[in-house]
Structure formats: structure tokens, C-alpha cells
Design an enzyme around this catalytic site. Structure first.
Site, PDB file in Angstrom:
ATOM      1  N   ASN A 129     107.001 -36.062 -60.708  1.00 25.62           N
ATOM      2  CA  ASN A 129     108.085 -36.678 -60.017  1.00 25.62           C
ATOM      3  C   ASN A 129     109.442 -35.650 -59.999  1.00 25.62           C
ATOM      4  O   ASN A 129     109.903 -35.461 -61.085  1.00 25.62           O
ATOM      5  CB  ASN A 129     108.443 -37.914 -60.449  1.00 25.62           C
ATOM      6  CG  ASN A 129     109.503 -38.636 -59.765  1.00 25.62           C
ATOM      7  OD1 ASN A 129     109.838 -38.043 -58.669  1.00 25.62           O
ATOM      8  ND2 ASN A 129     110.052 -39.928 -59.783  1.00 25.62           N
ATOM      9  N   ARG A 135     104.675 -37.263 -56.667  1.00 23.98           N
ATOM     10  CA  ARG A 135     105.568 -38.374 -55.859  1.00 23.98           C
ATOM     11  C   ARG A 135     106.396 -37.735 -54.742  1.00 23.98           C
ATOM     12  O   ARG A 135     107.089 -36.684 -54.997  1.00 23.98           O
ATOM     13  CB  ARG A 135     106.425 -39.137 -57.049  1.00 23.98           C
ATOM     14  CG  ARG A 135     107.078 -40.349 -56.253  1.00 23.98           C
ATOM     15  CD  ARG A 135     108.170 -41.104 -57.085  1.00 23.98           C
ATOM     16  NE  ARG A 135     108.666 -41.949 -56.349  1.00 23.98           N
ATOM     17  CZ  ARG A 135     109.168 -43.041 -57.135  1.00 23.98           C
ATOM     18  NH1 ARG A 135     109.296 -43.125 -58.150  1.00 23.98           N
ATOM     19  NH2 ARG A 135     109.783 -44.091 -56.246  1.00 23.98           N
ATOM     20  N   HIS A 153     109.724 -47.221 -52.277  1.00 22.97           N
ATOM     21  CA  HIS A 153     109.095 -47.978 -53.267  1.00 22.97           C
ATOM     22  C   HIS A 153     107.643 -48.439 -52.672  1.00 22.97           C
ATOM     23  O   HIS A 153     107.197 -49.449 -53.503  1.00 22.97           O
ATOM     24  CB  HIS A 153     109.942 -49.323 -53.707  1.00 22.97           C
ATOM     25  CG  HIS A 153     111.315 -49.130 -54.301  1.00 22.97           C
ATOM     26  ND1 HIS A 153     112.473 -49.781 -53.881  1.00 22.97           N
ATOM     27  CD2 HIS A 153     111.594 -48.005 -55.331  1.00 22.97           C
ATOM     28  CE1 HIS A 153     113.418 -49.402 -54.767  1.00 22.97           C
ATOM     29  NE2 HIS A 153     113.069 -48.259 -55.352  1.00 22.97           N
ATOM     30  N   ARG A 208     124.227 -48.441 -54.764  1.00 27.48           N
ATOM     31  CA  ARG A 208     124.191 -48.662 -53.122  1.00 27.48           C
ATOM     32  C   ARG A 208     124.809 -49.981 -52.757  1.00 27.48           C
ATOM     33  O   ARG A 208     124.577 -50.805 -53.466  1.00 27.48           O
ATOM     34  CB  ARG A 208     122.685 -48.298 -53.025  1.00 27.48           C
ATOM     35  CG  ARG A 208     122.270 -47.237 -53.216  1.00 27.48           C
ATOM     36  CD  ARG A 208     120.785 -46.740 -52.300  1.00 27.48           C
ATOM     37  NE  ARG A 208     120.355 -45.598 -53.195  1.00 27.48           N
ATOM     38  CZ  ARG A 208     119.012 -45.707 -53.634  1.00 27.48           C
ATOM     39  NH1 ARG A 208     118.584 -46.850 -53.736  1.00 27.48           N
ATOM     40  NH2 ARG A 208     118.395 -44.630 -54.205  1.00 27.48           N
TER      41      ARG A 208
END
Ligand code: AMP
Length: 401
Positions: free
Chosen positions: A7, A90, A179, A240
């Protein structure tokens, strides 16, 4: 067969080496501060820790350090890098092009590059990770696993925004969702665990972590999800804001003399639990402060709960009911208080939480025996999905959906 999961962030590389024979994690590591002073690596293999601080100017140098750590005679996990059969990456944004994981080719890299406007922070870093592996391990195949792919089954009515159609056609403005690997894994696992027929199932998955999203998964396919063209949309998150009226951007920009980019940065990095509470982006800190009576922490937690409940209600409406509600990720798996607050007063829908069963942090049903909607905790495992997809692709097997 051993598969490496990578990742890659703009200045970091998070990795795991998994032995697919028994799906055992052999090594977990993190390379940090690539291109910044103080670059370092930390790797754990069976309790043995490999640590080093050394200049790493590029992702390629980071990958070279990762391989040095993995093949270290005392603290490593393999003897030579030839033992690593494939690398699964990823990748954040696959746009409309990728509906499943793929073996990396020049064409795939071009498509990841084409999607940089949609994933400006992550896609360039993900590409750097892929290209560094190609350079340092030229004989090892690379597979790209996209965060957006699972959501590509959404119907147009769920993914279009109400803007002139030309912007969808010209600029690809639409809901993509993120996700996806997690929603795909936990919705499938929930069916296996609960004995549901996946082909006739209505699941709501709540991935609640520092970034949070929910998805409506109908008959094993994503019908709707809360994140949008970027991960900013949806419920309140760590930093966020989640969904808001776009006029807010104009108000802040005009009154604070900020550019649109600056306001977006504020909404991504300084809002959410952090911005509302003024305390922290971490739910544990919010809980502690709210339980001690802090009004801003209390309202931040209430806003998160409110948002999750709203999506659950909406998704139950979209699917004409729900068979299972699944909690996953850092908050979903561990925060029993929040789960109890979310599931309060859902008996109209047939969902009743059992306070004793809700104490779990592991895979478990947490609803009462007479609850017609099963509520459960399913720990997510995105790395395992990436490893399984990677293995399937490099051995020519079909990818499990
Ligand atoms: P994630 O992004 O999935 O790592 O989730 C991060 C969020 O999960 C943070 O807000 C944490 O407060 C919460 N979290 C992670 N681990 C725990 C834990 N063991 N107990 C309570 N909350 C946790």
C-alpha cells in the site's frame, strides 16, 4: 506461494508478506518519510523487529530497503526475493475502467495515470509503488486491486450527481465510492458466517474507521455507497466533514478569502470529529471527552451516529428491507458504545441489539435471538482480499467475487 501486499502512499510504503499456504502473515512492515529527512523502516517478523533509519530519496530506495529487511538473515522472512511470487498493490482509483483486480501492464499503468485527476493524492503514489517494484523485482508479476472496483455495479440512478450530463460525459463526474475491498470482503463473509444465501441477500456494511463509508449490498453486488467522487462524501469522519451543501464551500471561500483548493483541504483535513470537537480525530478521545461532559465532543459523536443511522434507513429503503447490518474497521469493530447508539430504536426495522453480545470485538452476531435483522461484527481484512486476488490472477484462476 508467498505474496507481497503493498500500500504505497506519497511518502510511505505499508507492506505485508503472506504465505498463501494457510494464508499466514509472515511479515508486516512500514517504510516512512520517503523523500523526507529521517526516512526509516520498521518490520516485524514473528516478534523479531528490523529497524533502520537511512536516507531513502525515492520509492525505489524504499522498496530496496523493504527487500533488505525481508531477506535479512536474522530478522527477515525469506532467504531470497525469488521466494516472493507476486506483488498485490492497493490502488485507490480505478475510475470506470476497472471493475475487478488486474495484472499490471503498460496499458493498466496508463489507465491508473489517466485516473490521477480523480485520485490526485493516491494514484501517483500507487503508481510509484508499482514502478519501483518493476525496477527492483523485474521478474515478479504485479497485480492492481482497486478501492473503487466493487462499487462499479451501482446503477446510474445511484451513481450520477444532479449536474448537467455533459459533466459526467466530459469530466467523469459521478459517485465512485471507496473501501470497496473491505465492503466486498465483509459483505461476503457475513453471508458465510450467518448462513445467508448471498444471491438473495440484503446487507448494509458500515466500514467505520478514520475514514468511514457505508454500502448497500444487494445479492452480493454493490447497489449504493456513501462516498462519492472522492472520499469526502458521506458520514462525518476523523478529519473529513462528510456530506454538506456545496454552498458551504462558497461561503467559506468568500468570507475567509480562501481558494476552493484551500477550502477542500479544510474539509478533508481539519473537519469531521476533529473540527467539530476541537479535540481529536480519534474516536477514543471523542468518547472520553463526551463521557466527561464535553459539549463539542458530545455533538461530534451524535452527528456521526445520526449520519450512520440515516444511511442505514436509506439503504433499507433502497433494498426493500435488510437481512444483516455489518460493523467493521477500527470504530465498527471496537467501539461498543457507538454501535449501541447507532442501533438504538431500530426495532421498527426488526433490528435489536443484545447489550451483552455487543461487548465483543471479534466476529460475532450482536443482535438478540429474536431480531429479524442480524447485526454483526466482521473484522475487515483488505490485505487478505488483495493477496487472494493476486494469487488467483497470477495462477490463472478466476477471481472470487
Ligand atoms: P481505522 O481507520 O480503521 O484504523 O480506525 C481508526 C479509528 O478506530 C479511530 O477513531 C480509533 O479511535 C478507532 N479504534 C481503533 N482501534 C480501536 C480500539 N482498539 N478500541 C477503540 N477504538 C479503536
Amino acid at each position: 506461494m508467498k505474496v507481497l501486499i503493498l500500500n504505497a502512499g506519497s511518502s510511505s510504503l505499508k507492506y505485508q508478506l503472506i504465505d498463501m499456504n494457510g494464508e499466514k502473515i509472515l511479515a508486516k512492515g512500514l517504510v516512512e518519510r520517503i523523500g523526507i529527512d529521517g526516512s526509516r523502516i520498521n518490520q516485524k517478523v514473528d516478534g523479531k523487529v528490523f529497524e533502520a533509519t537511512a536516507p531513502m530519496k525515492t520509492h525505489t530506495e524504499g522498496i530496496q530497503w523493504m527487500l533488505r529487511a525481508l531477506t535479512d538473515p536474522e530478522k527477515g522472512a525469506v532467504t531470497t526475493m525469488d521466494e516472493i511470487s507476486a506483488v498485490g498493490h492497493r490502488v485507490l482509483h480505478g475510475g470506470e475502467r476497472f471493475t475487478a483486480s488486474v495484472k499490471v501492464s503498460e496499458e493498466v499503468k496508463d489507465a491508473i495515470r489517466d485516473n490521477i485527476p480523480l485520485g490526485p493524492l493516491h494514484n501517483p503514489a500507487n503508481l510509484m509503488g508499482i514502478e519501483a517494484c518493476e525496477k527492483v523485482m523485474p521478474a515478479t508479476p504485479n497485480v492492481a486491486v482497486f478501492d473503487t472496483a466493487f462499487h462499479q455495479t451501482m446503477p446510474k440512478k445511484a451513481y450520477l450527481y444532479g449536474v448537467p450530463m455533459e459533466y459526467y460525459k466530459k469530466l467523469h463526474i459521478r459517485r465512485y465510492g471507496f473501501h470497496g475491498t473491505s465492503h466486498r470482503y465483509v459483505s461476503k463473509r457475513a453471508c458465510e458466517f450467518l448462513g445467508l444465501d448471498r444471491a438473495h441477500s440484503r446487507i448494509i456494511t458500515c466500514h467505520l474507521g478514520n475514514g468511514s463509508s457505508l454500502a448497500a449490498v444487494l445479492n452480493g453486488k454493490c447497489l449504493d455507497t456513501s462516498m462519492g467522487i472522492s472520499p469526502l462524501e458521506g458520514v462525518l469522519m476523523g478529519t473529513r466533514s462528510g456530506s454538506l451543501d456545496p454552498a458551504v464551500v462558497q461561503f467559506i471561500a468568500n468570507n475567509e478569502r480562501m481558494s476552493v483548493d484551500e477550502v477542500l483541504s479544510l474539509l478533508n483535513k481539519k473537519s469531521g470529529l476533529l473540527g467539530v470537537s476541537g479535540i481529536s480525530s480519534d474516536m477514543r478521545d471523542i468518547d472520553a471527552a463526551a463521557d466527561a461532559g464535553d459539549p463539542n465532543a458530545t455533538i461530534a459523536r451524535d452527528m456521526l451516529v445520526w449520519g450512520i443511522r440515516k444511511y442505514i434507513g436509506a439503504y433499507a429503503a433502497e433494498m426493500n428491507g435488510v437481512d444483516a447490518i455489518v460493523f467493521t474497521a477500527g470504530i465498527g469493530e471496537n467501539n461498543t458504545t457507538l454501535r449501541a447508539m447507532v442501533m438504538k430504536d431500530f426495532d421498527y426495522l426488526g433490528a435489536k441489539l443484545d447489550p451483552d453480545k455487543n461487548k465483543t470485538r471479534e466476529e460475532a452476531v450482536i443482535s438478540t435471538d429474536d431480531s429479524t435483522v442480524k447485526v454483526c461484527v466482521i473484522p475487515t481484512n483488505e490485505e487478505l482480499v488483495i493477496a487472494r486476488d493476486t494469487l488467483a490472477i497470477v495462477t490463472g484462476q478466476p477471481i472470487a467475487d
